[in-house]
Structures are given as structure tokens and as C-alpha cells.
Write an enzyme that holds these catalytic residues in place. Sequence first.
Site, PDB file in Angstrom:
ATOM      1  N   ALA A   1       0.740  -1.157  -0.036  1.00 42.19           N
ATOM      2  CA  ALA A   1      -0.008   0.072   0.089  1.00 42.19           C
ATOM      3  C   ALA A   1       0.743   1.292   0.001  1.00 42.19           C
ATOM      4  O   ALA A   1       0.676   2.072  -0.777  1.00 42.19           O
ATOM      5  CB  ALA A   1      -0.982   0.058   1.177  1.00 42.19           C
ATOM      6  N   SER A   2       1.949   1.284   0.664  1.00 38.70           N
ATOM      7  CA  SER A   2       2.772   2.440   0.872  1.00 38.70           C
ATOM      8  C   SER A   2       3.328   2.541  -0.240  1.00 38.70           C
ATOM      9  O   SER A   2       3.846   3.834  -0.664  1.00 38.70           O
ATOM     10  CB  SER A   2       3.524   2.223   2.225  1.00 38.70           C
TER      11      SER A   2
ATOM     12  N   TYR B   1      -3.141   6.743   7.541  1.00 38.69           N
ATOM     13  CA  TYR B   1      -3.812   5.430   7.456  1.00 38.69           C
ATOM     14  C   TYR B   1      -5.129   5.654   8.260  1.00 38.69           C
ATOM     15  O   TYR B   1      -6.298   5.312   7.773  1.00 38.69           O
ATOM     16  CB  TYR B   1      -3.184   4.151   7.610  1.00 38.69           C
TER      17      TYR B   1
ATOM     18  N   GLU C   1      -2.700  -7.721   8.075  1.00 36.31           N
ATOM     19  CA  GLU C   1      -1.883  -6.568   7.454  1.00 36.31           C
ATOM     20  C   GLU C   1      -0.471  -7.160   7.738  1.00 36.31           C
ATOM     21  O   GLU C   1       0.605  -6.315   7.742  1.00 36.31           O
ATOM     22  CB  GLU C   1      -2.077  -5.175   7.639  1.00 36.31           C
TER      23      GLU C   1
ATOM     24  N   ARG D   1       5.899  -4.380  13.078  1.00 35.53           N
ATOM     25  CA  ARG D   1       6.537  -5.863  12.858  1.00 35.53           C
ATOM     26  C   ARG D   1       7.119  -6.560  14.089  1.00 35.53           C
ATOM     27  O   ARG D   1       7.551  -7.634  14.116  1.00 35.53           O
ATOM     28  CB  ARG D   1       7.464  -5.863  11.804  1.00 35.53           C
TER      29      ARG D   1
END
Lengths: 345, 345
Positions: free
Chosen positions: B76-77, B198, B288, B294
Site C-alpha cells: 500500500a505505501s 492511514y 496486514e 512488525r
Amino acid sequence: MRKPLIIDCHGHYTTAPKALENWRNAQVANLNTPELGPRVSDLKISDDELRESIEANQLRLMKERGSDLTIFSPRASFMAHHIGNFETSATWAAICNELCYRVSQLFPDNFIGAAMLPQSPGVDPATCIPELERCVKEYGMVGINLNPDPSGGHWTSPPLSDRHWYPIYEKMVEYDIPAMIHVSTSCNPCFHTTGAHYLNADTTAFMQCLTSDLFKDFPTLKFLIPHGGGAVPYHWGRFRGLAQEMKKPLLEEHLLNNIFFDTCVYHQPGIDLLTKVIPTKNVLFASEMIGAVRGIDPETGHYYDDTRRYIQAAALSDEDRFQIFEGNARRVFTRLDAALTRKGQ
Amino acid sequence: MRKPLIIDCHGHYTTAPKALENWRNAQVANLNTPELGPRVSDLKISDDELRESIEANQLRLMKERGSDLTIFSPRASFMAHHIGNFETSATWAAICNELCYRVSQLFPDNFIGAAMLPQSPGVDPATCIPELERCVKEYGMVGINLNPDPSGGHWTSPPLSDRHWYPIYEKMVEYDIPAMIHVSTSCNPCFHTTGAHYLNADTTAFMQCLTSDLFKDFPTLKFLIPHGGGAVPYHWGRFRGLAQEMKKPLLEEHLLNNIFFDTCVYHQPGIDLLTKVIPTKNVLFASEMIGAVRGIDPETGHYYDDTRRYIQAAALSDEDRFQIFEGNARRVFTRLDAALTRKGQ
């Protein structure tokens, strides 16, 4: 433990007499011809009119709901810093702040002022300092509202961590006053003012602080993020994880000596999450009534913005509730604490 | 009740081989001199490289965490629709979509594609339709990602309720595919991409739908709002109250036949709120991963984005959990359901 004083740290003068709005409309109509007026002296609102606008509205609801004292600032959506230039905002802020001051004089036990600033897009925030000083020194105001986006939804100012804002912070530290980070009306059609822009600004401001080391430069600076912190407590794991990836300290150490959240979250599950996730010392009671959501929730039969009920029903100890209703507000708004102490409260 | 298939409806190809990023960097370096390359044919990524990038990352974690199938779209980024013009985005989207397609061919039991669109600020969204058609018809993709702000944080496009977007919606309805409403990198320094932009976009998109009658025009249109709906579930009372003030129907009727939320909320209290406040039929499992967050949460010892654990621990019936893991995804992504059914699943 004594019964807490119930301090609502987020109230705006949303019910000011119609003459105020008429004056503003005339100012906006003559933006390019200010010589046509209106003059400040054209605005005439009597003490009786002020009294009536408060007694029939905020004060009535405060009594019904059982809150004692409201930190009272000009109507947020009417600040509209994007309109006109610095002079426009300077005149408008002076008028609105004076009205809040007069309310605090008429009802000294129930209202104490917080100032709007005469911000204007692209203008050095240092220009706001004379009005800020006047509000603290002459009006005894205990906080300010700082708009991180004076453009009204175009986000053209630097982030709050930028030195651009430092003149304001230096004055805040000097006076030991907190800022509520509060935007105004959105003139970007993408953003509904109270349903998107307000909440987005809350989240944005928090993240601007998280990614920076602002509070290293200003260890005693205090920001109150309204509307329960926007999306922040709901995504607390995300923010903890992002800080971790950026090798920032734990949020408690990195931000929670300086950032506080109000309780303007209009349903029980939201307040339950807020009070569970955010340390009690960082949560300040507020309702923002009479504001964005004025109706009665058919699921409860009570006003959506009667946030006292949610705090009352949340799984909190009496001590926690005392802090949320009174203790934290006195710690964050030290000038409020001093004023109460002077009155023996 | 049979064990649900665990469908993660929000995965991006964040671990693509480095050659992809190098190609993009070369494209961006030559934005004004595209004749200097790179050509599409300059990008060479072998099946082995794709396999390795997936097996060592997403597939490994899916196995460890126990999810079965990921709806997989380009990172997405990296969509970065604000870069260059329509041609820039068209070439880039075609490359990224093809890679996701190839992954879905290499691992047909574990990945199925969703498309990014070649959006570009100020360009008619109808220009995206050929790529959309190609992805559905040739690649068997089951959804799209729609960026409500191709400017990357300047919000210069009309709201999602504007007729500007209708060509996309007509095609979505024709193919019966949902759109995840997902922005890309913020190039506005006010907005951190994954910590503010976001979440803000999620809230903004919801409110754009709330204030409009979009779903009267498109009763079968389906939007998936990622990241647990931004600030929406946490402020559900506020949104219910705002809809009430605007004389809109109850949100269940006004929006919840068309809007769905994923479970990308990275702590237990957030998931507990989401699943308590939002009807089960509107919640779709997602992680996601490997994405914005992470790391391992020191408070739990598990990955922040291991959202399956939170769903498992939430106060849900087996039937609710079945719907969140599998049933709702099959109902929203009907082409996914058809593909599974064809395989006897």
C-alpha cells in the site's frame, strides 16, 4: 475520600448570543473592505444576555448532570483561523476571549477561561503571544487551545514538533499552562468537521509528538488531546509498536508525562477502552457539551455527551475516579488549581 | 460446526524482491525523462525469487499463526499515486498487480489477488478501469484497493460520495467486487503514513459515506475499511449521534449493509471494543502482516500484528468467530467464495 469536584476540562461557548455570530458574519463579509466595519464596539452583548445564554444551557446541564466547573473557551468550530489574515483573527479572538472571561466573572464558581489564539495560516505563531499574555494575566485564563492546522483541513503548517511552534511553547512553559490541541472548522470538503477533522487532528497531533523528541526540548510542556485522543487509545498497540520500531522509549516515558486525553467519547465501550488502556493519571474528565453531538442516545435514554455517566459506570476505583474528575485537571491546569486553592477548594 | 478457513483479507506484498524497488526508483528518477527508461521488460524477477520472498515471510507466518488464505495486493505505501502522472501509475500498477497474480499462481491455496489501481491526482478515475478489468478477468482478482486521496496527504480529490468516483463503483457493482479504502504514503509532513494518514483516511472515508446517500445510488456497493475502521468503532456513539442529528437512518441501515471493518487492531482491548460495538457480520479477519508494526509486544510476548490471537481471545461465540474468520469474507468477496467453491472448499 472526599467527593471530587467535577471539573469538565473541555467546554466551548457554543451558545453565545446571536449578536456574536452576526458580528462575525459582518466581519467576514467585509474581509476585503475592513474600513466598512464592523468595529469591535459595534458588538453589544449585555451581562443579562450572557447570563441567560449560560443559565439556560451549559449551567442547566451541568446542574442536571452534576458537574461543578467547566474550563470554558470560545467555540472551536467558530475559531476558523483560515478566514482572513492575522488582523481578522486577532480581532475575532479578542472578542471571543473577552466573552468567555465575562462568563467566568458572572459565574466564578462554575466557569474558568481558556483562550483561543489569533492564529492565521502562514503567520508566525509568535504573533499570538500578546493575546495569550492578556488572557492569562488580565483574564486569569488557565489554558489555551492550539490549532495545529490553522488552514482548516489543508494541513499547511509544520508539525507540532517543528520550531515554528516554539514561541508558543516557551510562553506556555513560562506560564505553566497546558494547550488543548484543537482544530476548527474544516474547509476541505473531504473532512467533516466534527466527524473526521477533529478526530484526525487528535491522532495526527499524537503521532507528531511520537515521532519527535519535542518533550526533550520542553520537559514540562503539556498537551491535552481532546475527543478521547482521536484514534489513539483504540490503536494503542499500533502506537506502542510504531514507537518500538523507531527505537523510541516506551510511550509512558516518551509521551505520557506530557500528553493527556479527555473523556469526550460518547458511548460506554469507548470510555471503558480509554480508561483501561490509558493510565488514569493521563485521563481528564470532559464532555464538550453543548457540542457536536447534542441528542439523546436511544440505546440508553441519556444524552450522548453526558460522559459523567460513562465514567461513573466504568470499572474504576474511587481514587481513579477522583483523579479523572478532579485531581488530574488540577495537576495539568496548575493555574486552575491555584485559583481553587485561593478559594479554599 | 466445521473449523473455519482462516481468511486474512488484508495482506500486501511488502516483501517483494529488491529488484522491484530498484525498478521503481529508476522510474521515479526518470519521471521527466521516461525515454531513459526503465522499460517494463527491464524488471526480471524469477518464480524462485517470488517463492522465496513469500515462503520465508508471509507463508511462514501464516503457518505459524494458523491462517490459511490471504487476499493479497500490492504494497500500500508503495502505490504512491502522487508520484508522476497517469502513465507512471499505470505502468507501476500493472507491474505490481502482475507480481501479486504470480504469487497467487505459485501458491493458489494460500493467496488470491486484489488489485491496486493506477490512480493519479486530478485524473478521472475512469482511467483505472482497463487495469481493473484486466485484474478481475485475466488474474482472477477478487477485490480492489481504492485510494480516496491519491495526492498522498493533501486530500485534493472529492469525497467518495462524489460522482467523480462513480465509474469505479459501476464497475465494482458489475463485477461484484468490494473495495478496500486504503491510502498510500503521505507526502504531507503533518501526517505520519501508518500512524496518522492511514487511520485518518479510514475515519474520513466512513464519515464521507455517513453524510451522503451513496449507498442509495449503489445498494450493492461494498467498502472494506481497514485498520479496524480508524477511529470509528471507538467513537461509535459519536457517529450514531451525528447521523441522528443529520436525520439519517440508524447506522445499521444507513451504512452497515455496505461498510465492513477489518481486524487490523494490534492489541486485545481494541479488538474487544471492535467486536463488541460493530455487528459481527461487519467484521472481517485481517492482520496486514508483514506491515506497519512488525515487532513483538513486550506485554504479551507475541507479535503485535498476530491478530488471530486477539480474535481467539475475544468474547465471541464459535459462530461469530466462524463469520469473522471465513463467513463474512466469503459474503463480501463473492469472487473469492466462488473460487473456493470451485475447489470444493
